[in-house]
Design an enzyme around this catalytic site. Structure first.
Site, short mmCIF file in Angstrom:
data_model
loop_
_atom_site.label_atom_id
_atom_site.label_comp_id
_atom_site.label_asym_id
_atom_site.label_seq_id
_atom_site.Cartn_x
_atom_site.Cartn_y
_atom_site.Cartn_z
N LYS A 1 33.17 56.46 14.03
CA LYS A 1 32.06 57.40 13.95
C LYS A 1 32.48 58.69 13.25
O LYS A 1 31.74 59.24 12.44
CB LYS A 1 31.54 57.68 15.36
CG LYS A 1 30.15 58.27 15.37
CD LYS A 1 29.54 58.27 16.77
CE LYS A 1 28.11 58.79 16.73
NZ LYS A 1 27.49 58.79 18.05
N MET B 1 21.84 14.62 17.03
CA MET B 1 23.11 14.10 16.54
C MET B 1 24.06 13.82 17.71
O MET B 1 24.77 12.81 17.73
CB MET B 1 23.75 15.09 15.55
CG MET B 1 25.00 14.54 14.88
SD MET B 1 24.71 13.01 13.97
CE MET B 1 24.31 13.65 12.34
N PHE C 1 33.12 53.42 25.66
CA PHE C 1 31.85 52.71 25.69
C PHE C 1 31.60 52.02 24.35
O PHE C 1 31.72 52.61 23.29
CB PHE C 1 30.71 53.70 25.99
CG PHE C 1 29.35 53.04 25.96
CD1 PHE C 1 29.00 52.07 26.89
CD2 PHE C 1 28.43 53.38 24.97
CE1 PHE C 1 27.77 51.45 26.86
CE2 PHE C 1 27.19 52.76 24.93
CZ PHE C 1 26.85 51.79 25.88
N GLN C 2 31.27 50.75 24.42
CA GLN C 2 31.02 49.91 23.25
C GLN C 2 32.20 49.88 22.27
O GLN C 2 32.02 49.80 21.07
CB GLN C 2 29.72 50.31 22.54
CG GLN C 2 28.48 49.98 23.39
CD GLN C 2 27.17 50.05 22.62
OE1 GLN C 2 27.03 50.80 21.67
NE2 GLN C 2 26.20 49.27 23.05
N GLU D 1 22.31 40.32 15.93
CA GLU D 1 23.24 40.54 14.83
C GLU D 1 23.76 39.23 14.22
O GLU D 1 24.11 39.18 13.05
CB GLU D 1 24.42 41.41 15.27
CG GLU D 1 24.06 42.87 15.55
CD GLU D 1 23.64 43.11 16.99
OE1 GLU D 1 23.39 42.12 17.72
OE2 GLU D 1 23.56 44.29 17.38
#
Lengths: 180, 572
Positions: free
Chosen positions: B161, B473, B111-112, B49
């Site tokens: 949802k 760097m 959950f999640q 993501e």
């Protein structure tokens, strides 16, 4: 140095978090913050006292104005404002010293709002200095507990500045979305 | 007719002009994905993501349109964080749509479930938690308005949802946003404009600091008219590169930590700085107390909170740069400042001798040569998406960007791994442009899983991996400021040619200068993505360099060729 900011916001969940988060992230020091409803529906009003110099205070104003939920921000004039704080003080006051405590209450034009056998609860309203002074005077008797609201402030004079400005702020009457 | 919240999401996106979204499905966003198939929107499936957020960002930067990223709740949402912070720092308009657990489960550690609106609060312009289908359209319309208005930035809309599954009427007109209009800075009044003009007309050594705001405001023509009218040279920030043409006679090049010596000296010697849509980042000012000590300063920016944030200015003109310059231009006198320009040119002469391009070509491969060759071979016409580190600075120094939106790079956040996904987004925004990823071996390994995305989605990007075997760097800082102790900077890479092959992509390895042109040509001619690995000098450093905390004129210069060193002449 302290500055008093008045912040009008949408009355929505999470707005206080946004404001507090902004102050934390930008390193502005909050002395006190109060929030409550206003004369207008769905608009809240915060009074924020910040410990900051003039430049920092102005920057806080500009950052607050970037929050979508903020309708208007005013930095109150140093001289022309009314600032009030409310304190509830529970102080030891057995029979032998009660009269002296009550004298102090009178001098400060405070009120006794609860009496127990050996203590009193005193309610005092005033500017920050007055409350500090009362608390200092009571300290020798034994302060058991102090609750304070933090400052609430209005500009002096007849200008209804905030109300006039708010009427022209977009999105105060339109449909509200759930905004965290 | 009632529609599901999920359908309303896509209906809103279509009406906002969205043609492409970048995302990754999951449980809490499934209703939205299910509804997606009915709408004319292309979905690009990513491998992480974070990349989706960078793609949306790259899409936005390449086109000026809002980039859209979709992810599920929990880890899907938290993986967006780096991408959103990157977009926030660089004022890139991105809308992120995340699924959230059902509203009845909010706050239960379901959950999640994560509090993504809480997490992203300081790295978005605004965010929303939508728990009812009827709130989807107002939230999304306002999100797009907030993302693209004023100083642009990312906005996140978290949709439960049940809000996706629930039914509501889509009231598009009723959802017209207005809160984004609350704090438009007051346009400068005539007195302020006159005061600015007076400072400008009286200045002998004025200098424009050209920033990203020129691009965001579309003020290129106005800035150039201003510069030409007043004979005022311009120094450019990293994100300002391309906003004004690098090869313009009044262009000095990039300022700041790795800016050219003559540019930084010009800033230190100027008697008037005109900051156009830039924010005095610490990478361009150096030590603040000694920054531009001789200059009055005028700051034009649309974000009032940037005024006096870092550098106190003598005059601030709030507002959209293009509009402010339009008002200011008639007040600016036509002037000849050739004495000032000659002085800057005299500093430049010395730097030109020191330039790495003038090093004897012994066949070794220097990243700076690669960048300069790439510029010549693409005739400066490519969209270059650079990652973060040494190669990013060499790109900025040696690929001369003339065209608008031709350099896309993570400036403020300095996000390694940005380049490949951002380039995929950029290519989809402007399919006709030639895209080049320029990445180091370190940053490229952070997000190279997206190579397969270029194959699955048939997106052609050309990739130049500048491989020096170090996190270059950081290694350079260790060499200069940590007595050469290379803690954790040597980095092993896979065989990039074989890696490319595993993804079904041609891979080319370049080890000598003479091989650069052919490799670039092969990449450009190929139908699909090509990876070119450039094995460059391992312990090369980027110069000039203003050490952190030093004043702008205290640069570590490029080593002078021995002839110059012997005569000891150093005009700067």
């Amino acid at each position: 140095m302290s500055h008093v900011l008045v912040v009008y916001t949408d009355d929505e969940p999470g707005v206080l978090t946004r404001v507090a988060s902004l102050f934390r992230r930008r390193g502005f020091n909050i002395h006190s913050l109060t929030v409550g409803p206003t004369e207008r529906e769905r608009v809240s009003r915060m009074t924020i006292v910040v410990d900051a110099d003039e430049i920092l205070a102005r920057r806080a104003v500009e950052h607050l104005r970037k929050l979508v939920n903020v309708l208007e921000v005013q930095q109150l004039d140093r001289a022309r404002k009314v600032v009030r704080d409310l304190a509830l003080v529970r102080v030891k006051a057995g029979p032998e010293i009660r009269s002296r405590v009550l004298e102090l209450v009178q001098v400060f034009r405070a009120n006794v709002v609860d009496i127990a056998e050996d203590s009193l609860v005193i309610e005092c309203t005033g500017n920050l200095e007055k409350i500090e002074a009362l608390v200092e005077m009571l300290r020798p008797y034994g302060i058991l507990e102090v609750g304070r609201t933090g400052a609430v402030a209005l500009a002096r004079g007849s200008r209804a500045g905030a109300r006039r400005t708010l009427a022209t702020v977009p999105g105060t009457d339109g449909p509200q979305t759930m905004s965290v | 007719m009632k529609q599901s919240g999920a359908q309303i999401i896509w209906e809103c996106l279509v009406r906002e002009g969205v043609d492409t979204v970048f995302g990754y499905p999951g449980g809490a966003i499934l209703p939205a994905y299910d509804a997606m198939l009915g709408y004319p929107i292309r979905h690009v499936l990513v491998r992480h993501e974070q990349s989706a957020a960078h793609m949306a960002d790259g899409y936005a930067r390449a086109s000026g349109r809002v980039g859209v990223v979709v992810a599920t709740s929990g880890p899907g949402a938290t993986n967006l964080v780096t991408g959103l912070a990157t977009a926030m720092m660089d004022s890139s308009p991105v809308v992120a749509i995340t699924g959230q657990v059902g509203s009845a489960l909010l706050g239960t550690d379901a959950f999640q479930e994560v509090d993504i609106t809480g997490i992203t609060l300081p790295i978005t312009k605004h965010n929303y938690l939508v728990t009812r289908a009827a709130d989807v359209a107002p939230a999304l319309r306002e999100a797009f308005a907030v993302a693209r208005s004023g100083r642009p930035g990312p906005v996140l809309v978290d949709i439960t949802k049940d809000a996706q599954q629930g039914l509501a009427e889509l009231d598009w007109e009723g959802a017209v946003p207005s809160r984004h209009l609350r704090h438009i800075p007051p346009f400068p009044d005539e007195k302020e404009l006159a005061a600015a003009a007076e400072l400008i007309n009286a200045a002998h050594r004025p200098l424009i600091l050209a920033g990203h705001g020129i691009q965001l405001s579309g003020a290129r023509a106005e800035v150039l008219s201003f510069a030409e009218r007043g004979d005022v040279p311009f120094a450019i920030t990293l994100l300002g590169l391309g906003a004004v043409p690098a090869t313009h006679p009044l262009s000095l090049g990039m300022m700041g930590m790795h800016g050219e010596a003559w540019v930084n000296h010009a800033i230190q010697e100027a008697d008037l700085l005109l900051a156009f849509g830039m924010r005095f980042d610490d990478r361009v000012t150096g030590k603040l107390r000694e920054y531009a000590p001789n200059a009055k300063k005028i700051h034009i920016d649309i974000d009032p909170s940037e005024i006096n944030k870092i550098v106190p200015v003598d005059l601030a003109l709030g507002g959209d740069l293009k509009a402010v310059l339009e008002a200011l231009l008639p007040l600016v006198q036509v002037a000849d400042r050739s004495a000032w320009l000659d002085r800057i040119r005299s500093w430049k002469g010395d730097s030109a001798v020191r330039d790495i391009k003038n090093l004897p070509d012994e066949g070794h491969l220097y990243a700076a040569h690669v960048m300069n060759d790439l510029w010549r071979l693409t005739k400066g016409g490519a969209v270059v998406v650079s990652d973060v580190g040494q190669h990013q600075m060499w790109e900025a120094q040696y690929y001369h960007h003339d065209a608008e939106r031709s350099l896309i790079t993570s400036g403020g956040a300095g996000t390694m791994g940005f380049a490949l996904p951002a380039a995929i987004g950029a290519k989809l925004a402007r399919p006709d442009a030639e895209d080049w990823v320029v990445a180091g071996d370190g940053g490229f390994q952070m997000t190279f899983a997206e190579l397969i995305t270029t194959v699955q989605e048939q997106v052609k990007v050309n990739i130049a991996v500048i491989n020096n075997g170090y996190l270059g760097m950081v290694r350079q800082w260790q060499e200069l400021f940590y007595e050469g102790r290379y803690a954790a900077t040597p980095i092993l890479s896979p065989d990039f040619v074989k890696l490319a092959e595993a993804f079904g992509i041609p891979g080319i390895r370049v080890q000598r200068r003479g091989e650069v042109a052919e490799a670039v040509a092969r990449a450009r001619e190929a139908q699909g993505t090509v990876l070119v690995e450039f094995r460059v000098e391992q312990e090369d450093s980027v110069y000039p360099m203003v050490p952190a905390g030093a004043a702008l004129h205290e640069m570590i210069r490029r080593p002078a060729p021995s002839a110059i060193a012997e005569t000891g002449s150093d005009p700067v």
